[in-house]
Design a protein around this motif. Structure first.
Motif, PDB file in Angstrom:
ATOM      1  N   THR A   1       0.834  -1.204   0.000  1.00 15.62           N
ATOM      2  CA  THR A   1       0.000   0.000   0.000  1.00 15.62           C
ATOM      3  C   THR A   1       0.868   1.252   0.000  1.00 15.62           C
ATOM      4  N   LYS A   2       1.939   1.221   0.764  1.00 19.72           N
ATOM      5  CA  LYS A   2       2.870   2.342   0.767  1.00 19.72           C
ATOM      6  C   LYS A   2       3.524   2.512  -0.599  1.00 19.72           C
ATOM      7  N   TYR A  61       2.255   1.627  -3.483  1.00 18.36           N
ATOM      8  CA  TYR A  61       1.225   2.144  -4.386  1.00 18.36           C
ATOM      9  C   TYR A  61       1.073   3.656  -4.229  1.00 18.36           C
ATOM     10  N   ASP A  62       0.998   4.135  -2.996  1.00 19.84           N
ATOM     11  CA  ASP A  62       0.844   5.576  -2.752  1.00 19.84           C
ATOM     12  C   ASP A  62       2.030   6.361  -3.304  1.00 19.84           C
ATOM     13  N   GLU A  63       3.232   5.852  -3.070  1.00 21.86           N
ATOM     14  CA  GLU A  63       4.414   6.562  -3.565  1.00 21.86           C
ATOM     15  C   GLU A  63       4.470   6.570  -5.086  1.00 21.86           C
ATOM     16  N   ILE A  66       1.921   6.485  -7.168  1.00 21.03           N
ATOM     17  CA  ILE A  66       0.906   7.423  -7.649  1.00 21.03           C
ATOM     18  C   ILE A  66       1.436   8.854  -7.593  1.00 21.03           C
ATOM     19  N   HIS A  67       1.984   9.237  -6.463  1.00 23.50           N
ATOM     20  CA  HIS A  67       2.472  10.608  -6.312  1.00 23.50           C
ATOM     21  C   HIS A  67       3.707  10.865  -7.180  1.00 23.50           C
ATOM     22  N   LEU A 116      -5.359  -4.033  -0.586  1.00 23.42           N
ATOM     23  CA  LEU A 116      -5.205  -2.971  -1.579  1.00 23.42           C
ATOM     24  C   LEU A 116      -6.366  -2.978  -2.565  1.00 23.42           C
ATOM     25  N   VAL A 157      -9.075  -1.029  -1.044  1.00 21.14           N
ATOM     26  CA  VAL A 157      -8.781   0.399  -1.154  1.00 21.14           C
ATOM     27  C   VAL A 157      -9.165   0.905  -2.535  1.00 21.14           C
ATOM     28  N   TRP A 158      -8.833   0.139  -3.568  1.00 19.16           N
ATOM     29  CA  TRP A 158      -9.152   0.552  -4.936  1.00 19.16           C
ATOM     30  C   TRP A 158     -10.659   0.611  -5.161  1.00 19.16           C
ATOM     31  N   GLU A 212     -11.891   3.742  -3.748  1.00 18.41           N
ATOM     32  CA  GLU A 212     -11.475   4.917  -4.518  1.00 18.41           C
ATOM     33  C   GLU A 212     -12.016   4.914  -5.941  1.00 18.41           C
TER      34      GLU A 212
END
Length: 566
Positions: A187-188, A190-192, A194-195, A214, A217-218, A221
């Motif tokens: 998850t971490k 994935y977040d990194e 994306i940004h 995850l 989460v998707w 979102e």
């Protein structure tokens, strides 16, 4: 093409514009069917050229290769319990071409108008367009995309350390495949990612993973994802976390009946198995294609009845590959408690090695096939011990490559062979042997130590399958191929004993010139007496040459008796 125009990825060349450097790219459409879906793609050919004139690709710098090797990426992908892949949507078309270079990407297409309602209408008028973004079909495109992503990761490595470290060696073209230890780590990641990608507005087309957390989460979102997808050419079912193969990708629309050499090549060349998980099946097709060359068949000449029967049997069983499911994760929980085992074997038709990961658990050990590599035996006659040595060399190279790609300690690996002769060569000083054996033993010893090599029985050697071949129907039920020999899951005291000394024939020794040499092949003679007389004449000739003396005239009884004893 309309999508390019809508997104301003191409533009119309105005008639008043003039430039010295310009090039017109030919293009064609490619149709691809996969899982019931039909995709159309326009391909621009930068390698096309007129006679005696360079193409656009010839005039462009290719740039250094910044792409990681696909096999290494897949192997790292299999080491972690949680996997995640990412695909950049129209990755090459996200890079803007400098305005002064755009006329080198001209092409012809129909004029498109946009009406007041925002609808597009295609006319029959042909005009000139040019790219404003980087097209895929140029020789420099892979380097420019890889360099952009690498520079992006380097710029923000302090802000996104996890993503930046993986992007460099886990991204092949626009495909990213990596693993993580648990749901929190993925998850971490994935977040990194994306940004990081948003820094230059790179769109993400798909996000498959086997992490249920995850996926939740998707769903929250509204992110679209597929349960069954493809990563680096391999089908991945994220629900069961297994690899699979679509047989039609290999056999196509198979029709039983007479076949030609050209038809043999098509499925053999389409057999995409980079990890070598299906080597025992693919080697059969390779051997059959080699046979068509050895028999001197023309490309469109029908196969002989024996080859045709073998070919039809092999192709007709390929649909059974659809039932194979290979676990993606090789169940490495702690690398300090994991071992690598390489099995090597050869036959008169092929040789190779299979590599297994053995993970030691609390109660037992788990073994998984990681990858394999095989090659066809050369058409030129090579002895079986020499082929066994070539298989050992393939195993040593494969082990060296895997350990470099995954950072597994190579000194903890064990290599197995069922050849006593090859094992004896490896365990002794290579300078004792003739050139062929000496060179290969030297390379083997540069990757491994002689103490890492052990002997196993032929029936326990899974590499025997990739050297002889089996049908797709048989492969699924052969547990020794997928899990290795049964004793490998047990403690070391149950393994085959490690013999410290092996008696080796000195036929490959440098001092073996005085040993008897086979002068002729007895199977070439239909008469035993003719064989004796030819042997006697040869022995007389050698006596005359070596000793400058000998009998003349007819053969004597003593010479015939010497030939019989020889």
């Amino acid at each position: 093409m309309l999508d390019y125009i809508k997104k301003d990825q191409v533009e119309i060349v105005l008639s008043e514009e003039a430039t010295v450097d310009k090039f017109y790219l030919p293009h064609h459409v490619v149709k691809k069917k996969k899982r019931g879906e039909t995709k159309w793609r326009i391909v621009f050919d930068g390698s096309s050229h007129q006679d005696h004139a360079p193409s656009l690709s010839d005039a462009l710098e290719i740039g250094p290769n910044l792409l990681p090797e696909i096999l290494a990426t897949l192997l790292r992908f299999r080491l972690y319990p949680v996997g995640i892949i990412r695909d950049i949507g129209q990755a090459f078309l996200q890079l803007i071409i400098n305005r002064r270079d755009r006329d080198l990407t001209r092409f012809f297409w129909y004029r498109v108008f946009k009406d007041e309602d925002g609808n597009y209408d295609t006319t029959r008028e042909i005009i000139t367009y040019r790219f404003t973004r980087l097209p895929f079909g140029l020789t420099c495109s892979p380097f420019l995309l890889s360099a952009t992503i690498r520079e992006l990761a380097d710029m923000y490595k302090a802000e996104f350390p996890t993503a930046a470290a993986l992007v460099d060696n886990s991204t092949f073209m626009d495909d990213f495949a990596a693993g993580a230890e648990n749901d929190d780590c993925v998850t971490k990641l994935y977040d990194e990612l994306i940004h990081l990608m948003n820094r230059i507005r790179l769109p993400i087309a798909k996000w498959p993973t086997n992490s249920t957390h995850l996926k939740d989460v998707w769903r929250a979102e509204g992110v679209n994802f597929k349960e069954v997808t493809q990563t680096l050419g391999i089908d991945w079912d994220t629900e069961s976390d297994t690899f699979s193969m679509e047989p039609r990708d290999v056999s196509g629309e198979y029709v039983e009946g007479p076949n030609t050499k050209r038809q043999v090549l098509q499925p053999t060349a389409r057999f995409y198995d980079l990890l070598g998980l299906l080597s025992p099946v693919s080697v059969v097709g390779k051997c059959l294609f080699q046979d068509t060359w050895c028999t001197g068949l023309a490309w469109d000449e029908l196969l002989p009845s024996d080859l045709g029967a073998l070919w039809n049997t092999w192709v007709s069983t390929l649909p059974h590959l659809a039932h194979l499911r290979v676990p993606r994760w090789v169940e490495i929980v702690d690398r300090s408690h994991s071992q690598v085992h390489v099995f090597c074997d050869a036959s008169q038709r092929a040789y190779g090695a299979a590599l297994y990961i053995r993970s030691c658990m609390v109660d037992n050990s788990v073994v998984h096939l990681a990858c394999s590599k095989n090659r066809l035996a050369p058409v030129k006659t090579v002895t079986l011990p020499q082929l066994e040595l070539l298989a050992a060399l393939v195993g040593a190279r494969l082990l060296h490559y895997i350990c470099q790609a995954t950072r597994i300690d190579i000194t903890e690996a064990t290599l197995w062979t069922d050849s006593t002769v090859a094992l004896g060569w490896i365990r002794q000083d290579p300078n004792r042997w003739k050139t062929f054996v000496c060179n290969r033993v030297t390379e083997i010893q540069s990757y491994t130590t002689p103490s890492q090599w052990r002997q196993c029985a032929g029936k326990d050697n899974p590499a025997d399958l990739l050297s002889r071949g089996v049908t797709a129907e048989q492969l699924k039920a052969i547990d020794v191929w997928w899990r290795g020999p049964s004793w490998l899951t047990q403690p070391q005291q149950h393994w085959p004993p490690n013999t410290s000394s092996v008696e080796v024939s000195l036929s490959e020794g440098k001092g073996s010139a005085n040993h008897p040499v086979k002068l002729l092949d007895p199977t070439r003679y239909s008469s035993y007496w003719k064989l004796l007389r030819v042997t006697a004449w040869i022995l007389r000739f050698l006596q005359i040459v070596l000793r400058s003396d000998g009998h003349s005239g007819n053969l004597t009884a003593l010479e015939m008796e010497t030939a019989r004893s020889y």
